[in-house]
Design a protein around this motif. Structure first.
Motif, mmCIF file in Angstrom:
data_model
loop_
_atom_site.group_PDB
_atom_site.id
_atom_site.type_symbol
_atom_site.label_atom_id
_atom_site.label_comp_id
_atom_site.label_asym_id
_atom_site.label_seq_id
_atom_site.Cartn_x
_atom_site.Cartn_y
_atom_site.Cartn_z
ATOM 1 N N TYR A 250 -21.600 -134.927 -26.408
ATOM 2 C CA TYR A 250 -20.684 -134.066 -26.391
ATOM 3 C C TYR A 250 -19.808 -134.323 -26.157
ATOM 4 O O TYR A 250 -19.148 -135.247 -25.403
ATOM 5 C CB TYR A 250 -21.529 -133.575 -24.614
ATOM 6 N N VAL A 251 -18.831 -133.253 -26.631
ATOM 7 C CA VAL A 251 -17.489 -133.595 -26.900
ATOM 8 C C VAL A 251 -16.625 -133.172 -25.884
ATOM 9 O O VAL A 251 -16.209 -132.003 -25.361
ATOM 10 C CB VAL A 251 -16.222 -133.220 -28.048
ATOM 11 N N ILE A 252 -15.548 -133.798 -24.880
ATOM 12 C CA ILE A 252 -14.730 -133.231 -24.034
ATOM 13 C C ILE A 252 -13.504 -133.083 -24.572
ATOM 14 O O ILE A 252 -12.619 -133.402 -25.458
ATOM 15 C CB ILE A 252 -14.582 -134.191 -22.730
ATOM 16 N N TYR A 253 -12.699 -131.571 -24.401
ATOM 17 C CA TYR A 253 -11.743 -131.118 -25.341
ATOM 18 C C TYR A 253 -10.866 -130.073 -24.561
ATOM 19 O O TYR A 253 -11.430 -129.616 -22.715
ATOM 20 C CB TYR A 253 -12.153 -130.668 -26.283
ATOM 21 N N LYS A 254 -10.039 -130.021 -24.321
ATOM 22 C CA LYS A 254 -9.229 -128.493 -24.149
ATOM 23 C C LYS A 254 -8.739 -127.636 -25.266
ATOM 24 O O LYS A 254 -8.785 -127.401 -26.024
ATOM 25 C CB LYS A 254 -7.596 -129.253 -23.699
ATOM 26 N N PRO A 255 -9.510 -126.366 -24.406
ATOM 27 C CA PRO A 255 -9.575 -124.760 -25.728
ATOM 28 C C PRO A 255 -8.231 -124.259 -26.266
ATOM 29 O O PRO A 255 -7.107 -124.442 -24.808
ATOM 30 C CB PRO A 255 -9.777 -124.022 -24.274
ATOM 31 N N LEU A 256 -8.174 -124.283 -27.293
ATOM 32 C CA LEU A 256 -6.994 -123.431 -27.078
ATOM 33 C C LEU A 256 -6.409 -122.731 -26.982
ATOM 34 O O LEU A 256 -7.558 -121.563 -26.621
ATOM 35 C CB LEU A 256 -7.453 -123.286 -29.644
ATOM 36 N N GLN B 133 -20.997 -128.244 -35.974
ATOM 37 C CA GLN B 133 -21.887 -127.952 -37.845
ATOM 38 C C GLN B 133 -22.858 -129.112 -37.526
ATOM 39 O O GLN B 133 -23.996 -129.188 -38.319
ATOM 40 C CB GLN B 133 -20.862 -128.020 -38.641
ATOM 41 N N PHE B 134 -22.758 -129.825 -36.885
ATOM 42 C CA PHE B 134 -23.576 -131.299 -37.149
ATOM 43 C C PHE B 134 -24.425 -131.850 -35.846
ATOM 44 O O PHE B 134 -24.766 -133.446 -35.846
ATOM 45 C CB PHE B 134 -22.790 -132.636 -38.156
ATOM 46 N N GLY B 135 -24.414 -131.380 -34.252
ATOM 47 C CA GLY B 135 -24.644 -131.034 -33.589
ATOM 48 C C GLY B 135 -24.338 -131.113 -32.068
ATOM 49 O O GLY B 135 -24.692 -131.435 -31.420
ATOM 50 N N ASN B 136 -23.221 -131.631 -33.074
ATOM 51 C CA ASN B 136 -22.321 -132.170 -31.724
ATOM 52 C C ASN B 136 -21.860 -130.957 -30.764
ATOM 53 O O ASN B 136 -22.133 -129.450 -30.940
ATOM 54 C CB ASN B 136 -20.592 -132.451 -31.861
ATOM 55 N N ILE B 137 -21.900 -130.422 -28.895
ATOM 56 C CA ILE B 137 -21.353 -130.035 -27.917
ATOM 57 C C ILE B 137 -20.214 -130.049 -27.223
ATOM 58 O O ILE B 137 -19.525 -131.450 -27.024
ATOM 59 C CB ILE B 137 -22.963 -129.752 -27.232
ATOM 60 N N PHE B 138 -19.096 -129.046 -27.810
ATOM 61 C CA PHE B 138 -18.124 -129.282 -26.759
ATOM 62 C C PHE B 138 -18.257 -128.482 -25.782
ATOM 63 O O PHE B 138 -18.148 -127.728 -25.576
ATOM 64 C CB PHE B 138 -17.080 -128.757 -27.661
ATOM 65 N N VAL B 139 -18.000 -129.380 -24.918
ATOM 66 C CA VAL B 139 -17.418 -129.032 -22.992
ATOM 67 C C VAL B 139 -15.587 -128.340 -22.758
ATOM 68 O O VAL B 139 -15.296 -129.757 -23.114
ATOM 69 C CB VAL B 139 -18.460 -130.035 -22.790
ATOM 70 N N PRO B 140 -15.268 -127.904 -22.484
ATOM 71 C CA PRO B 140 -13.565 -127.667 -21.673
ATOM 72 C C PRO B 140 -13.707 -128.680 -21.086
ATOM 73 O O PRO B 140 -14.884 -129.002 -19.953
ATOM 74 C CB PRO B 140 -14.291 -126.167 -21.868
ATOM 75 N N MET B 141 -13.258 -129.374 -20.204
ATOM 76 C CA MET B 141 -12.201 -129.946 -19.941
ATOM 77 C C MET B 141 -13.263 -129.837 -18.414
ATOM 78 O O MET B 141 -13.176 -130.358 -18.246
ATOM 79 C CB MET B 141 -11.082 -130.645 -20.220
ATOM 80 N N LYS B 142 -12.803 -129.115 -17.740
ATOM 81 C CA LYS B 142 -12.662 -128.160 -16.703
ATOM 82 C C LYS B 142 -14.405 -128.375 -16.472
ATOM 83 O O LYS B 142 -14.615 -127.491 -15.210
ATOM 84 C CB LYS B 142 -11.643 -127.163 -16.409
ATOM 85 N N GLN B 143 -15.005 -128.111 -16.827
ATOM 86 C CA GLN B 143 -16.681 -128.561 -17.072
ATOM 87 C C GLN B 143 -17.652 -129.285 -16.951
ATOM 88 O O GLN B 143 -18.888 -129.097 -17.503
ATOM 89 C CB GLN B 143 -17.498 -126.499 -17.988
ATOM 90 N N THR B 144 -16.827 -130.368 -17.830
ATOM 91 C CA THR B 144 -17.287 -131.567 -17.512
ATOM 92 C C THR B 144 -18.680 -131.691 -16.827
ATOM 93 O O THR B 144 -18.879 -132.213 -17.218
ATOM 94 C CB THR B 144 -15.796 -133.027 -17.319
ATOM 95 N N LEU B 145 -18.030 -132.191 -15.275
ATOM 96 C CA LEU B 145 -18.822 -132.297 -14.322
ATOM 97 C C LEU B 145 -20.407 -131.456 -14.522
ATOM 98 O O LEU B 145 -21.665 -131.727 -14.237
ATOM 99 C CB LEU B 145 -18.131 -132.383 -13.146
#
Length: 289
Positions: free
Chosen positions: A140-146, A161-173
């Motif tokens: 799960y990669v924490i990131y800031k949406p564009l 595309q290879f299994g990662n899930i991206f999580v917006p920073m504010k939704q981490t917890l």
């Protein structure tokens, strides 16, 4: 509506470019370097000031040498990221090598989760994409949406595309709680700048008092998950190695801010080793603390 239309046109051309082999794209990158550095001068003032303040012991000739290496790196980075829209699993495995992953897999084999951290160094997008192919747990990669929704959707498509899930920073917890019963790896790029109003902690980083985010430390203390640092090495153009370094295996035994201090000590060492491959064009010190 007009902006959205231009965004779709831009993505179409990026897709066409992504069909080309990476060596061809890197040839275009070197061509782009010359006008970007010598004519356009993209953020050259920001880069120069960041380098001079970070390395006050280096003379101007050395600073300019690092500066030029950085602009060659950043043009390579642009075209490497374009290629990620159309990269094969075989090529991805060839271009990113992870060392000591068995240390991390030990936890996954026991059904336990870990946290990982790094900075905007080397090609973090390429390394994170390859991570999904190299570990058994879900990353799960924490990131800031564009802000641009069209490009956000495009980035999300190839990033996952290879299994990662991206999580917006504010939704981490919220996501950490939702996945607490399965083995996961939550990944943080922790060298972003907090807004002034939300700054809670500063430290010495690259010779400057620096406001830092505390998200990684807060999650670590709440979950007591072991933390690993991804030390990225640029082997040659388009090729990277990632050393999986234990940063803190028992977070609850640490002192206040010790985890954050450790992270930035490691990142500082990475940057000092080869300075050109960090994101110097970012306005990292946008306000005085």
């Amino acid at each position: 509506m007009i902006l959205k239309g231009f965004s779709y046109i831009g993505i179409f051309f990026l897709y066409i470019l992504s069909l080309l082999p990476l060596p061809v794209l890197l040839f275009f990158a070197r061509l782009l370097y010359y006008p970007l550095y010598y004519i356009v001068g993209y953020r050259r003032k920001v880069v120069r000031v960041n380098l001079q303040k970070s390395f006050p012991d280096k003379d101007l000739k050395t600073i300019i040498s690092i500066e030029k290496q950085f602009y060659k790196y950043i043009t390579d980075l642009i075209f490497e990221i374009i290629k990620l829209n159309n990269i094969s699993e075989k090529e991805l495995r060839k271009r990113v090598k992870f060392n000591d992953l068995e240390l991390i897999e030990t936890y996954f084999n026991k059904g336990e989760s870990i946290l990982a951290c790094t900075g905007h160094y080397g090609n973090w997008e390429l390394c994170m994409l390859a991570l999904g192919l190299n570990i058994t747990a879900t990353p799960y990669v924490i990131y800031k949406p564009l802000a641009n929704g069209v490009f956000e959707k495009w980035f999300q498509k190839w990033r996952t595309q290879f299994g990662n899930i991206f999580v917006p920073m504010k939704q981490t917890l919220r996501q950490v709680v939702a996945t607490k019963n399965k083995a996961t790896m939550f990944c943080f790029a922790s060298d972003q700048t907090p807004v002034r109003e939300e700054t809670q902690y500063t430290l010495q980083f690259l010779n400057q008092q620096t406001a830092v985010l505390l998200g990684l430390e807060k999650i670590a203390l709440q979950t007591n998950r072991p933390i690993f640092y991804f030390d990225v090495i640029s082997v040659k153009r388009g090729y990277y190695e990632v050393n999986c370094v234990p940063l803190c295996l028992n977070p609850k035994e640490t002192q206040n801010h010790e985890i954050t201090d450790l992270l930035f000590d490691h990142l500082n060492n990475t940057i000092q080793r080869e300075p050109a491959f960090w994101l110097w064009s970012h306005r990292r010190w946008k306000f005085t603390v």
